[in-house]
Design a protein around this motif. Structure first.
Motif, PDB file in Angstrom:
ATOM      1  N   ASN A  26       0.911  -1.184   0.055  1.00 39.53           N
ATOM      2  CA  ASN A  26      -0.018   0.008   0.031  1.00 39.53           C
ATOM      3  C   ASN A  26       0.871   1.295   0.123  1.00 39.53           C
ATOM      4  O   ASN A  26       1.450   1.719   0.951  1.00 39.53           O
ATOM      5  N   SER A  28      -0.011   4.237  -0.155  1.00 38.32           N
ATOM      6  CA  SER A  28      -0.802   5.665   0.532  1.00 38.32           C
ATOM      7  C   SER A  28       0.008   6.343   0.828  1.00 38.32           C
ATOM      8  O   SER A  28       1.132   5.904   1.895  1.00 38.32           O
ATOM      9  N   TYR A  30      -0.738   9.225   3.963  1.00 39.45           N
ATOM     10  CA  TYR A  30      -1.678  10.112   4.901  1.00 39.45           C
ATOM     11  C   TYR A  30      -1.067  10.991   5.795  1.00 39.45           C
ATOM     12  O   TYR A  30      -1.717  11.523   6.557  1.00 39.45           O
ATOM     13  N   SER A  37      -5.522   2.066   4.646  1.00 39.08           N
ATOM     14  CA  SER A  37      -6.644   2.253   3.579  1.00 39.08           C
ATOM     15  C   SER A  37      -7.913   1.328   3.947  1.00 39.08           C
ATOM     16  O   SER A  37      -7.709   0.164   4.100  1.00 39.08           O
ATOM     17  N   GLU A 137      -5.172   2.953  -3.190  1.00 34.46           N
ATOM     18  CA  GLU A 137      -4.035   3.807  -2.748  1.00 34.46           C
ATOM     19  C   GLU A 137      -4.340   5.410  -3.057  1.00 34.46           C
ATOM     20  O   GLU A 137      -4.820   5.806  -3.812  1.00 34.46           O
ATOM     21  N   GLU A 138      -4.035   5.893  -1.839  1.00 34.49           N
ATOM     22  CA  GLU A 138      -4.721   7.405  -1.576  1.00 34.49           C
ATOM     23  C   GLU A 138      -3.448   8.515  -1.305  1.00 34.49           C
ATOM     24  O   GLU A 138      -2.491   8.048  -0.506  1.00 34.49           O
TER      25      GLU A 138
END
Length: 142
Positions: A26, A28, A30, A37, A137-138
């Motif tokens: 992952n 991502s 944050y 996530s 995936e952010e």
């Protein structure tokens, strides 16, 4: 009289059960605002054992879930940990479903999130059950 040899047989407690592992990555970002996530986990039956899963990262357990139910060959269990749409549903072949949130094992963390970085998802299911994980995936823009 000679001693007779004794043999001991240890059977598995659940011969239909098996472990399935998935390596997850992952990417991502944050920035400390969120832990992992949200995910959607889908298990397609049949599953005659109570389905459960554990997420490990760096040797530590970061999430667990278990359902006190079995899944027929015509059913699928879908569990969403998205905050705006969190649910646990058992779907039938015709698209109808029943909410099974009350059948979660409340000693687990439930509604698992996928941690940032590398992790492993370990599932305890029947050998014939199929499992999928979907997560985004952010990137948090500041």
């Amino acid at each position: 009289m000679a001693n007779q040899s004794c043999y001991y047989v240890y059977k598995e407690s659940n011969i239909n059960s098996t472990e399935k592992a998935m390596r997850l990555i992952n990417n991502s970002e944050y920035f400390g605002v969120q832990d992992g996530s949200p995910s959607i986990i889908t298990i397609n039956g049949p599953c005659s054992v109570q389905p459960s899963w554990t997420i490990f990262q760096n040797g530590n357990v970061v999430g667990t879930d278990k359902f006190l139910l079995t899944i027929a060959s015509t059913q699928k269990l879908i569990v969403s940990s998205h905050p705006e749409s969190q649910y646990s549903r058992l779907y039938n072949q015709d698209g109808t479903y029943v909410d099974v949130s009350q059948l979660q094992d409340f000693s687990k963390t439930n509604f698992v999130r996928i941690p940032v970085g590398e992790s492993v998802a370990l599932f305890y299911l029947d050998k014939t059950a199929d499992v999928n994980i979907t997560f985004k995936e952010e990137r948090l823009l500041v």
